[in-house]
Design a protein around this motif. Sequence first.
Motif, short mmCIF file in Angstrom:
data_model
loop_
_atom_site.label_atom_id
_atom_site.label_comp_id
_atom_site.label_asym_id
_atom_site.label_seq_id
_atom_site.Cartn_x
_atom_site.Cartn_y
_atom_site.Cartn_z
N GLY A 1 8.94 18.99 -23.59
CA GLY A 1 8.73 17.62 -24.09
C GLY A 1 9.80 16.68 -23.55
O GLY A 1 9.54 15.51 -23.28
N ALA A 2 11.02 17.19 -23.39
CA ALA A 2 12.13 16.46 -22.75
C ALA A 2 13.37 17.34 -22.73
O ALA A 2 13.53 18.24 -23.56
N ALA A 3 14.23 17.10 -21.75
CA ALA A 3 15.54 17.74 -21.68
C ALA A 3 16.50 16.67 -21.19
O ALA A 3 16.26 16.04 -20.16
N ASN A 4 17.56 16.45 -21.93
CA ASN A 4 18.49 15.38 -21.53
C ASN A 4 19.73 15.98 -20.86
O ASN A 4 20.43 16.77 -21.48
N TYR A 5 20.00 15.66 -19.56
CA TYR A 5 19.35 14.64 -18.76
C TYR A 5 18.67 15.29 -17.54
O TYR A 5 17.65 14.83 -17.07
N GLU A 6 19.32 16.38 -17.04
CA GLU A 6 18.73 17.10 -15.92
C GLU A 6 18.44 18.52 -16.36
O GLU A 6 19.23 19.10 -17.10
N ALA A 7 17.34 19.06 -15.87
CA ALA A 7 17.03 20.44 -16.22
C ALA A 7 16.69 21.22 -14.95
O ALA A 7 15.87 20.77 -14.15
N ASP A 8 17.34 22.36 -14.76
CA ASP A 8 16.97 23.31 -13.71
C ASP A 8 16.30 24.47 -14.42
O ASP A 8 16.91 25.10 -15.27
N VAL A 9 15.07 24.76 -14.02
CA VAL A 9 14.26 25.68 -14.82
C VAL A 9 13.98 26.97 -14.03
O VAL A 9 13.53 26.91 -12.88
N TYR A 10 14.22 28.10 -14.66
CA TYR A 10 14.02 29.41 -14.04
C TYR A 10 13.11 30.24 -14.94
O TYR A 10 13.26 30.23 -16.17
N LEU A 11 12.17 30.95 -14.32
CA LEU A 11 11.35 31.88 -15.09
C LEU A 11 11.51 33.26 -14.46
O LEU A 11 11.32 33.41 -13.24
N ASN A 12 11.83 34.22 -15.27
CA ASN A 12 12.01 35.60 -14.81
C ASN A 12 12.90 35.68 -13.57
O ASN A 12 12.61 36.38 -12.60
N GLY A 13 13.98 34.88 -13.59
CA GLY A 13 14.98 34.95 -12.54
C GLY A 13 14.68 34.12 -11.30
O GLY A 13 15.46 34.11 -10.35
N LYS A 14 13.56 33.40 -11.28
CA LYS A 14 13.20 32.58 -10.11
C LYS A 14 13.13 31.12 -10.52
O LYS A 14 12.55 30.78 -11.55
N LYS A 15 13.66 30.29 -9.64
CA LYS A 15 13.64 28.86 -9.97
C LYS A 15 12.22 28.31 -9.89
O LYS A 15 11.51 28.56 -8.93
N ARG A 16 11.83 27.55 -10.91
CA ARG A 16 10.52 26.90 -10.89
C ARG A 16 10.64 25.44 -10.53
O ARG A 16 9.67 24.81 -10.13
N GLY A 17 11.81 24.84 -10.72
CA GLY A 17 11.96 23.44 -10.34
C GLY A 17 13.04 22.75 -11.14
O GLY A 17 13.76 23.39 -11.92
N LYS A 18 13.13 21.46 -10.88
CA LYS A 18 14.18 20.66 -11.50
C LYS A 18 13.55 19.39 -12.03
O LYS A 18 12.60 18.87 -11.45
N HIS A 19 14.09 18.87 -13.11
CA HIS A 19 13.60 17.59 -13.62
C HIS A 19 14.76 16.68 -13.96
O HIS A 19 15.76 17.10 -14.51
N VAL A 20 14.58 15.41 -13.59
CA VAL A 20 15.61 14.41 -13.83
C VAL A 20 15.06 13.35 -14.79
O VAL A 20 13.94 12.88 -14.62
N GLY A 21 15.87 13.00 -15.80
CA GLY A 21 15.44 11.98 -16.77
C GLY A 21 15.32 12.60 -18.14
O GLY A 21 14.66 13.63 -18.30
N GLY A 22 15.97 11.99 -19.12
CA GLY A 22 16.17 12.66 -20.40
C GLY A 22 15.11 12.48 -21.47
O GLY A 22 15.23 13.07 -22.55
N PHE A 23 14.07 11.69 -21.22
CA PHE A 23 13.19 11.33 -22.34
C PHE A 23 11.70 11.46 -22.04
O PHE A 23 10.89 10.91 -22.78
#
Length: 616
Positions: free
Chosen positions: A138-160
Amino acid sequence: MKFTFAGLLTFILLFTITFLFGQEPQIINIENRASLTLNGVWKYVVDPYQTGYYDYRRDARDQMSNPSNSESLFLGYKPKDQTERVEYDFDKSDNILVPRDWNSQKEKLFYYEGSVWYYKNFDYPAPAANTRQYLYFGAANYEADVYLNGKKRGKHVGGFTPFNFDITGKLNPKGNFVIVKVDNTRGLEKVPTINTDWWNYGGLTRDVKIVEVAGTFIQDYYVQLAKNDKNTIEVSVILNGPSKANQAITIEIPEANIKASCTTDSEGKAKTMIAAKNLKLWSPENPYLYEVKLIHNNNVLTDKIGFRTLQTKGKEILVNGKPVFLRGICIHEENGIRGGRAYSKEDARLLLGWAKELGCNFVRLAHYPHNENMARVADELGIMVWSEVPVYWTIQWKNSETYNNAHNQLTDMITRDKNRASVIIWSMANETPVSADRTDFIKRMIETTRQLDPVRLVSAALERRSKEGSANTQVVEDPLQEYVDIISFNEYIGWYDGLTEKCKSAEFEIKFDKPVMVSEFGGDALQGNHGSKDARWTEEYQEELFKESVKMLDKIPQLRGMTPWILADFRSPRRLLPNIQDGWNRKGLISETGDKKKAFFVLQDYYKRKKAEYDK
Ligand code: GCB
């Protein structure tokens, strides 16, 4: 395969766009889709030096940015035996709740700005046949680097704003784990920039889910009345998936006897206009919501949607053709009683419930997109909404990355909430200093908004000042007035500008024949602090300020609404006065403990009168 330079450039561009800004297209109406919640207890590791992300040469360990350096630090790796050196252990780390900011949960993280690694494991026993899975935040403030099962799925910028990653085929029946590095470090080039008057709450602040959809599914749709036409529903739908072309989509509104279909084009997009007679229109007095079904291949997605028309005519704001006065209040996304960012339906009911008690039919959700529950609960309660992006004060107007970032946040806000009848105004910015670059920046945002949503009104909280040579005359000198539908400005006469006396002589001169809304006014009072009406920080001062302010503003011929600052006291690191502020902006009409100050009742009275005037 022929490899062209242009092709390579396109690839690099798409890659950069996907991984820097984003995002895979947003899936809307998450609430009504099949999902597994990942809310609840997570593990976390505080990592101020980003040790999990950079090695000792400060090269990224991140597999995506640096494939040759895929050291598994912080990626959920567990030592095979006692000879292996692994310098972290999520299982032995402390617990943290999601959704929620970290600052209000953990005393040691109260002022923290930096990186925190979140970890959660989960099973996903049996995905239904031919389905796809998305990991949704729904949101992560402010940057999120996302990994699933040890592999990066992507990055998101913006907190809201929300984001999702396609994880189809990446889940196991047992033992999956999600790791997210959330970083709330402020930055000059960010949106907002380093300087704000609210708490920089970090973390996974909103719902996290695995969403399960059909192989080809309805990703996005718009179902609203066509501009100024209460007898036509405008529909557009976007399908996502391998068979998105040439597909039949059915739209049903059983209670209005509506059943219509349209067919997608080669891009998976479909549009249609549906004739609708005698709809019960949504309004603050009667916030009627219809159940709407969107059907593709027997998969039914439902939503509750209200229908209302919206326009401005001269100085009037017309909802369903009737002039309205926006009896509003500003709200920050914070629940002072519990502490921290608001995120749930209960939080929304608390905040919007107070607004209702005050006599509001309108709220300004300042200064960034609030969680989706706010607009959904506002839909139910009949409260109109101003929704804003954090283009606040002095961001970098010349920086194209900053623009792209603001543009993405704006697009994601509109994408998410465009089917909410309650939302009537998209706000581009707050108190931004006039300059050619800034005006160009915001004009481009307005153009995007009008393309994405032809119906809703556009505004921005501008600034006013005293007219040269005439201290009492207040003017708004901002070229943006030409481009917005509603002229909104903030004013603090009687607080930052003089004493309450000053309200008696101040006059406003607005050159445009457009509706005017005063998007902020107010002053600080500590609840329970009593004294004379000219003693700062007392409830009596604030009470007097509200009495004089509404008298002053009522004289503006084009005045069609106001959202005083603010519903409740909120945390701000800028507010340092001991025993009064103690880290709180005290301009609330309600304290952080939920107690009403005297000014609450002044505004409540004024709104009773305004309502009676408009109900006539
Ligand atoms: C403003 C800002 C708002 C502040 C408020 C204040 O003009 O828009 O974010 O919190 O004034 O209290 O000074």
